[in-house]
Design a protein around this motif. Structure first.
Motif, PDB file in Angstrom:
ATOM      1  N   ILE A  33       0.848  -1.194   0.000  1.00 60.86           N
ATOM      2  CA  ILE A  33       0.000   0.000   0.000  1.00 60.86           C
ATOM      3  C   ILE A  33       0.881   1.239   0.000  1.00 60.86           C
ATOM      4  O   ILE A  33       0.673   2.156  -0.776  1.00 60.86           O
ATOM      5  CB  ILE A  33      -0.953   0.001   1.214  1.00 60.86           C
ATOM      6  N   GLY A  34       1.872   1.259   0.876  1.00 62.11           N
ATOM      7  CA  GLY A  34       2.777   2.397   0.955  1.00 62.11           C
ATOM      8  C   GLY A  34       3.612   2.339   2.215  1.00 62.11           C
ATOM      9  O   GLY A  34       3.293   1.605   3.159  1.00 62.11           O
ATOM     10  N   LYS A  35       4.658   3.124   2.231  1.00 59.69           N
ATOM     11  CA  LYS A  35       5.527   3.205   3.404  1.00 59.69           C
ATOM     12  C   LYS A  35       4.729   3.744   4.581  1.00 59.69           C
ATOM     13  O   LYS A  35       3.990   4.716   4.448  1.00 59.69           O
ATOM     14  CB  LYS A  35       6.715   4.120   3.101  1.00 59.69           C
ATOM     15  N   GLY A  36       4.853   3.098   5.738  1.00 58.86           N
ATOM     16  CA  GLY A  36       4.137   3.538   6.928  1.00 58.86           C
ATOM     17  C   GLY A  36       2.727   2.984   7.036  1.00 58.86           C
ATOM     18  O   GLY A  36       1.996   3.343   7.958  1.00 58.86           O
ATOM     19  N   CYS A  37       2.338   2.100   6.108  1.00 58.63           N
ATOM     20  CA  CYS A  37       0.990   1.521   6.140  1.00 58.63           C
ATOM     21  C   CYS A  37       1.009   0.175   6.864  1.00 58.63           C
ATOM     22  O   CYS A  37       1.975  -0.584   6.768  1.00 58.63           O
ATOM     23  CB  CYS A  37       0.448   1.339   4.730  1.00 58.63           C
ATOM     24  N   HIS A  38      -0.087  -0.085   7.580  1.00 58.06           N
ATOM     25  CA  HIS A  38      -0.205  -1.316   8.353  1.00 58.06           C
ATOM     26  C   HIS A  38      -1.610  -1.881   8.249  1.00 58.06           C
ATOM     27  O   HIS A  38      -2.555  -1.165   7.925  1.00 58.06           O
ATOM     28  CB  HIS A  38       0.092  -1.045   9.837  1.00 58.06           C
ATOM     29  N   GLU A  39      -1.704  -3.169   8.544  1.00 64.03           N
ATOM     30  CA  GLU A  39      -2.993  -3.838   8.665  1.00 64.03           C
ATOM     31  C   GLU A  39      -3.140  -4.263  10.118  1.00 64.03           C
ATOM     32  O   GLU A  39      -2.277  -4.960  10.660  1.00 64.03           O
ATOM     33  CB  GLU A  39      -3.053  -5.070   7.776  1.00 64.03           C
ATOM     34  N   LEU A  40      -4.221  -3.820  10.762  1.00 75.26           N
ATOM     35  CA  LEU A  40      -4.559  -4.283  12.097  1.00 75.26           C
ATOM     36  C   LEU A  40      -5.604  -5.380  11.961  1.00 75.26           C
ATOM     37  O   LEU A  40      -6.489  -5.281  11.108  1.00 75.26           O
ATOM     38  CB  LEU A  40      -5.124  -3.152  12.948  1.00 75.26           C
ATOM     39  N   GLN A  41      -5.493  -6.421  12.788  1.00 71.47           N
ATOM     40  CA  GLN A  41      -6.470  -7.506  12.762  1.00 71.47           C
ATOM     41  C   GLN A  41      -7.033  -7.733  14.151  1.00 71.47           C
ATOM     42  O   GLN A  41      -6.301  -7.740  15.130  1.00 71.47           O
ATOM     43  CB  GLN A  41      -5.830  -8.808  12.273  1.00 71.47           C
ATOM     44  N   VAL A  42      -8.354  -7.905  14.198  1.00 68.96           N
ATOM     45  CA  VAL A  42      -9.042  -8.188  15.451  1.00 68.96           C
ATOM     46  C   VAL A  42      -9.993  -9.350  15.210  1.00 68.96           C
ATOM     47  O   VAL A  42     -10.787  -9.324  14.262  1.00 68.96           O
ATOM     48  CB  VAL A  42      -9.831  -6.948  15.935  1.00 68.96           C
ATOM     49  N   ASN A  43      -9.882 -10.354  16.059  1.00 67.64           N
ATOM     50  CA  ASN A  43     -10.805 -11.488  15.974  1.00 67.64           C
ATOM     51  C   ASN A  43     -12.100 -11.144  16.673  1.00 67.64           C
ATOM     52  O   ASN A  43     -12.099 -10.584  17.769  1.00 67.64           O
ATOM     53  CB  ASN A  43     -10.183 -12.738  16.602  1.00 67.64           C
ATOM     54  N   ASP A  44     -13.205 -11.492  16.021  1.00 67.45           N
ATOM     55  CA  ASP A  44     -14.536 -11.286  16.558  1.00 67.45           C
ATOM     56  C   ASP A  44     -15.151 -12.673  16.789  1.00 67.45           C
ATOM     57  O   ASP A  44     -14.472 -13.682  16.642  1.00 67.45           O
ATOM     58  CB  ASP A  44     -15.365 -10.454  15.566  1.00 67.45           C
ATOM     59  N   LYS A  45     -16.409 -12.715  17.091  1.00 67.43           N
ATOM     60  CA  LYS A  45     -17.062 -13.978  17.423  1.00 67.43           C
ATOM     61  C   LYS A  45     -16.807 -15.072  16.390  1.00 67.43           C
ATOM     62  O   LYS A  45     -16.326 -16.141  16.721  1.00 67.43           O
ATOM     63  CB  LYS A  45     -18.555 -13.749  17.604  1.00 67.43           C
ATOM     64  N   ASN A  46     -17.114 -14.819  15.142  1.00 68.50           N
ATOM     65  CA  ASN A  46     -16.920 -15.844  14.115  1.00 68.50           C
ATOM     66  C   ASN A  46     -16.259 -15.287  12.853  1.00 68.50           C
ATOM     67  O   ASN A  46     -16.385 -15.863  11.785  1.00 68.50           O
ATOM     68  CB  ASN A  46     -18.256 -16.517  13.760  1.00 68.50           C
ATOM     69  N   LYS A  47     -15.572 -14.176  12.998  1.00 62.86           N
ATOM     70  CA  LYS A  47     -14.873 -13.584  11.852  1.00 62.86           C
ATOM     71  C   LYS A  47     -13.701 -12.759  12.340  1.00 62.86           C
ATOM     72  O   LYS A  47     -13.580 -12.469  13.522  1.00 62.86           O
ATOM     73  CB  LYS A  47     -15.805 -12.751  10.978  1.00 62.86           C
TER      74      LYS A  47
END
Length: 106
Positions: A33-47
């Motif tokens: 995507i670009g320098k300084g870009c990140h993906e955050l992930q959070v688990n929910d009940k079923n996704k």
């Protein structure tokens, strides 16, 4: 997104705002995507939810939020994030130039 997942995502964003460096399983860099870009992930009940952001010195810019459905980020998502990042950077550049002009006039 459940209330619990929103809270956890907000907590992760607050940690980024405070300058903390996050890593897997909560965050991973997204250089496509670009320098300084990140993906955050959070688990929910079923996704799992993912949030793509750009970490700037002045702000955390949210580029995209959605449900994680595949292991690989789609090209359409990457391109949408790149477009939003470019728009943010252009707006920031214009504000900076405007402030410089005002400084010379005053």
């Amino acid at each position: 997104m459940s209330v619990e997942a929103r809270r956890e995502m907000g907590f992760l964003l607050r940690r980024l705002q405070e300058g903390e460096k996050l890593s897997l399983p909560h965050s991973r860099p997204m250089p496509k995507i670009g320098k300084g870009c990140h993906e955050l992930q959070v688990n929910d009940k079923n996704k799992t939810w993912r949030l793509f952001c750009f970490i700037d010195s002045e702000a955390i810019v949210i580029l995209e939020v959605g449900e994680k459905k595949t292991r690989k980020t789609s090209q359409a998502t990457i391109e949408a994030c790149q477009k939003r990042l470019k728009s943010y950077e252009e707006t920031k550049r214009q504000k900076s130039e405007s402030n410089k002009t005002k400084g010379r006039m005053g």
